[in-house]
Design a protein around this motif. Structure first.
Motif, PDB file in Angstrom:
ATOM      1  N   ILE A 174     -31.554  70.579 186.136  1.00  0.00           N
ATOM      2  CA  ILE A 174     -33.021  70.518 186.173  1.00  0.00           C
ATOM      3  C   ILE A 174     -33.610  70.181 184.803  1.00  0.00           C
ATOM      4  O   ILE A 174     -34.722  69.630 184.716  1.00  0.00           O
ATOM      5  CB  ILE A 174     -33.617  71.849 186.707  1.00  0.00           C
ATOM      6  CG1 ILE A 174     -35.075  71.656 187.152  1.00  0.00           C
ATOM      7  CG2 ILE A 174     -33.497  72.954 185.666  1.00  0.00           C
ATOM      8  CD1 ILE A 174     -35.246  70.764 188.335  1.00  0.00           C
ATOM      9  N   ASN A 175     -32.883  70.487 183.728  1.00  0.00           N
ATOM     10  CA  ASN A 175     -33.396  70.212 182.378  1.00  0.00           C
ATOM     11  C   ASN A 175     -33.651  68.734 182.139  1.00  0.00           C
ATOM     12  O   ASN A 175     -34.627  68.355 181.479  1.00  0.00           O
ATOM     13  CB  ASN A 175     -32.425  70.739 181.315  1.00  0.00           C
ATOM     14  CG  ASN A 175     -32.519  72.241 181.148  1.00  0.00           C
ATOM     15  OD1 ASN A 175     -33.407  72.879 181.699  1.00  0.00           O
ATOM     16  ND2 ASN A 175     -31.590  72.818 180.409  1.00  0.00           N
ATOM     17  N   SER A 176     -32.784  67.896 182.671  1.00  0.00           N
ATOM     18  CA  SER A 176     -32.966  66.459 182.496  1.00  0.00           C
ATOM     19  C   SER A 176     -34.250  65.990 183.164  1.00  0.00           C
ATOM     20  O   SER A 176     -34.941  65.096 182.667  1.00  0.00           O
ATOM     21  CB  SER A 176     -31.765  65.699 183.063  1.00  0.00           C
ATOM     22  OG  SER A 176     -31.609  65.956 184.455  1.00  0.00           O
ATOM     23  N   VAL A 177     -34.588  66.616 184.278  1.00  0.00           N
ATOM     24  CA  VAL A 177     -35.825  66.271 184.999  1.00  0.00           C
ATOM     25  C   VAL A 177     -37.037  66.723 184.192  1.00  0.00           C
ATOM     26  O   VAL A 177     -38.036  66.005 184.083  1.00  0.00           O
ATOM     27  CB  VAL A 177     -35.838  66.936 186.401  1.00  0.00           C
ATOM     28  CG1 VAL A 177     -37.117  66.553 187.155  1.00  0.00           C
ATOM     29  CG2 VAL A 177     -34.613  66.533 187.199  1.00  0.00           C
ATOM     30  N   ILE A 178     -36.946  67.932 183.619  1.00  0.00           N
ATOM     31  CA  ILE A 178     -38.044  68.462 182.800  1.00  0.00           C
ATOM     32  C   ILE A 178     -38.250  67.605 181.576  1.00  0.00           C
ATOM     33  O   ILE A 178     -39.408  67.246 181.220  1.00  0.00           O
ATOM     34  CB  ILE A 178     -37.747  69.925 182.395  1.00  0.00           C
ATOM     35  CG1 ILE A 178     -37.718  70.824 183.621  1.00  0.00           C
ATOM     36  CG2 ILE A 178     -38.796  70.422 181.401  1.00  0.00           C
ATOM     37  CD1 ILE A 178     -37.258  72.235 183.341  1.00  0.00           C
ATOM     38  N   LEU A 179     -37.168  67.241 180.895  1.00  0.00           N
ATOM     39  CA  LEU A 179     -37.277  66.400 179.699  1.00  0.00           C
ATOM     40  C   LEU A 179     -37.879  65.040 180.025  1.00  0.00           C
ATOM     41  O   LEU A 179     -38.672  64.481 179.244  1.00  0.00           O
ATOM     42  CB  LEU A 179     -35.904  66.229 179.052  1.00  0.00           C
ATOM     43  CG  LEU A 179     -35.328  67.468 178.381  1.00  0.00           C
ATOM     44  CD1 LEU A 179     -33.903  67.207 177.898  1.00  0.00           C
ATOM     45  CD2 LEU A 179     -36.202  67.915 177.209  1.00  0.00           C
ATOM     46  N   SER A 180     -37.529  64.506 181.174  1.00  0.00           N
ATOM     47  CA  SER A 180     -38.097  63.227 181.617  1.00  0.00           C
ATOM     48  C   SER A 180     -39.610  63.361 181.818  1.00  0.00           C
ATOM     49  O   SER A 180     -40.383  62.465 181.438  1.00  0.00           O
ATOM     50  CB  SER A 180     -37.424  62.782 182.911  1.00  0.00           C
ATOM     51  OG  SER A 180     -37.994  61.569 183.381  1.00  0.00           O
ATOM     52  N   ALA A 181     -40.034  64.497 182.394  1.00  0.00           N
ATOM     53  CA  ALA A 181     -41.472  64.751 182.604  1.00  0.00           C
ATOM     54  C   ALA A 181     -42.199  64.910 181.278  1.00  0.00           C
ATOM     55  O   ALA A 181     -43.321  64.416 181.105  1.00  0.00           O
ATOM     56  CB  ALA A 181     -41.650  66.005 183.467  1.00  0.00           C
ATOM     57  N   VAL A 182     -41.561  65.591 180.325  1.00  0.00           N
ATOM     58  CA  VAL A 182     -42.156  65.770 178.982  1.00  0.00           C
ATOM     59  C   VAL A 182     -42.342  64.416 178.305  1.00  0.00           C
ATOM     60  O   VAL A 182     -43.400  64.128 177.733  1.00  0.00           O
ATOM     61  CB  VAL A 182     -41.261  66.690 178.113  1.00  0.00           C
ATOM     62  CG1 VAL A 182     -41.747  66.668 176.662  1.00  0.00           C
ATOM     63  CG2 VAL A 182     -41.294  68.113 178.644  1.00  0.00           C
ATOM     64  N   ASN A 183     -41.304  63.580 178.366  1.00  0.00           N
ATOM     65  CA  ASN A 183     -41.390  62.248 177.748  1.00  0.00           C
ATOM     66  C   ASN A 183     -42.484  61.402 178.379  1.00  0.00           C
ATOM     67  O   ASN A 183     -43.202  60.658 177.688  1.00  0.00           O
ATOM     68  CB  ASN A 183     -40.044  61.529 177.867  1.00  0.00           C
ATOM     69  CG  ASN A 183     -38.980  62.142 176.983  1.00  0.00           C
ATOM     70  OD1 ASN A 183     -39.291  62.716 175.948  1.00  0.00           O
ATOM     71  ND2 ASN A 183     -37.726  62.050 177.400  1.00  0.00           N
ATOM     72  N   LYS A 184     -42.626  61.528 179.674  1.00  0.00           N
ATOM     73  CA  LYS A 184     -43.652  60.769 180.394  1.00  0.00           C
ATOM     74  C   LYS A 184     -45.043  61.212 179.961  1.00  0.00           C
ATOM     75  O   LYS A 184     -45.956  60.390 179.788  1.00  0.00           O
ATOM     76  CB  LYS A 184     -43.484  60.973 181.900  1.00  0.00           C
ATOM     77  CG  LYS A 184     -44.392  60.093 182.748  1.00  0.00           C
ATOM     78  CD  LYS A 184     -44.098  60.275 184.231  1.00  0.00           C
ATOM     79  CE  LYS A 184     -45.011  59.380 185.065  1.00  0.00           C
ATOM     80  NZ  LYS A 184     -44.723  59.559 186.531  1.00  0.00           N
ATOM     81  N   ILE A 185     -45.229  62.517 179.767  1.00  0.00           N
ATOM     82  CA  ILE A 185     -46.531  63.056 179.338  1.00  0.00           C
ATOM     83  C   ILE A 185     -46.847  62.610 177.917  1.00  0.00           C
ATOM     84  O   ILE A 185     -47.963  62.201 177.605  1.00  0.00           O
ATOM     85  CB  ILE A 185     -46.523  64.596 179.419  1.00  0.00           C
ATOM     86  CG1 ILE A 185     -46.456  65.051 180.882  1.00  0.00           C
ATOM     87  CG2 ILE A 185     -47.769  65.187 178.733  1.00  0.00           C
ATOM     88  CD1 ILE A 185     -46.239  66.548 181.042  1.00  0.00           C
ATOM     89  N   GLU A 186     -45.840  62.669 177.043  1.00  0.00           N
ATOM     90  CA  GLU A 186     -46.054  62.341 175.634  1.00  0.00           C
ATOM     91  C   GLU A 186     -46.289  60.844 175.411  1.00  0.00           C
ATOM     92  O   GLU A 186     -46.958  60.443 174.470  1.00  0.00           O
ATOM     93  CB  GLU A 186     -44.849  62.796 174.803  1.00  0.00           C
ATOM     94  CG  GLU A 186     -44.752  64.310 174.693  1.00  0.00           C
ATOM     95  CD  GLU A 186     -43.560  64.749 173.851  1.00  0.00           C
ATOM     96  OE1 GLU A 186     -42.574  63.964 173.785  1.00  0.00           O
ATOM     97  OE2 GLU A 186     -43.618  65.842 173.261  1.00  0.00           O
TER      98      GLU A 186
END
Length: 206
Positions: free
Chosen positions: A193-205
């Protein structure tokens, strides 16, 4: 549950004026559906634990506690989203048994000659039905879906732990256990799930 918990979290996060990315994940079943859920704020010092157990109005108190927490959680989330970006993680599909503990017990049994072929871990413990999970947690999904704000970004773990075509949610992947118990993720489960969260963070930033 003490109402001040959510207030403490909000106040701590509000100390910084900089916009933050806040990741929120809960044991939603205990917070939104637990029958014995009571707000400490609803219990006065005059009410002893024994009196509470025998209280004819305890069901009413339980119901009020769930309702109050649902309201406070929603209010906290919306208030945080007003100044920050929120990544809201929806419920995880859960194993029905503590399969990692069963695995440890299984290894012990292997050392005992007449029990070495006895299996503690049944196939149904290592997977579950996606449809049953969505049906079971439908109320929780509805609560979260009704919390509206443009700064709330949503992650649905079942999309990464389950296969729609086979209707299977797997809790063991290539011999690696994804859950410590029926709630907490192992290192392997966290990676998933961490890879999904990091992908979401990158998308927001970006």
């Amino acid at each position: 549950y003490n109402k001040s918990y959510d207030e403490t979290i909000s106040n701590f996060l509000d100390k910084s004026k900089d916009q933050k990315i806040i990741i929120i994940s809960y044991d939603y079943r205990s917070r939104f559906e637990e029958e014995n859920f009571i707000y400490i704020n609803d219990v006065t010092k005059k009410v002893s634990p024994l009196e509470l157990i025998n209280n004819k109005n305890k069901k009413k108190l339980f119901k009020k506690g769930l309702k109050d927490h649902k309201y406070d959680f929603t209010e906290m989330l919306v208030n945080l989203a007003a100044k920050n970006k929120i990544i809201l993680i929806y419920p995880f599909p859960r194993p029905s048994k503590d399969i990692l503990q069963l695995s440890h017990s299984q290894n012990i049994l292997k050392k005992i000659d007449f029990l070495k072929n006895y299996s503690l871990i049944k196939k149904e413990y290592t997977r579950s039905s996606l449809k049953e999970f969505l049906k079971r947690d439908k109320n929780i999904f509805n609560i979260l879906d009704n919390i509206k704000h443009k700064n709330i970004h949503r992650i649905y773990p079942h999309k990464y732990f389950c296969d729609i075509k086979s209707d299977n949610c797997k809790f063991v992947n290539e011999g690696n256990y994804l859950f410590y118990d029926n709630l907490h993720l192992t290192k392997q489960g966290s990676k998933k799930i961490n890879s999904v969260i990091l992908s979401a963070v990158n998308k927001i930033e970006n």
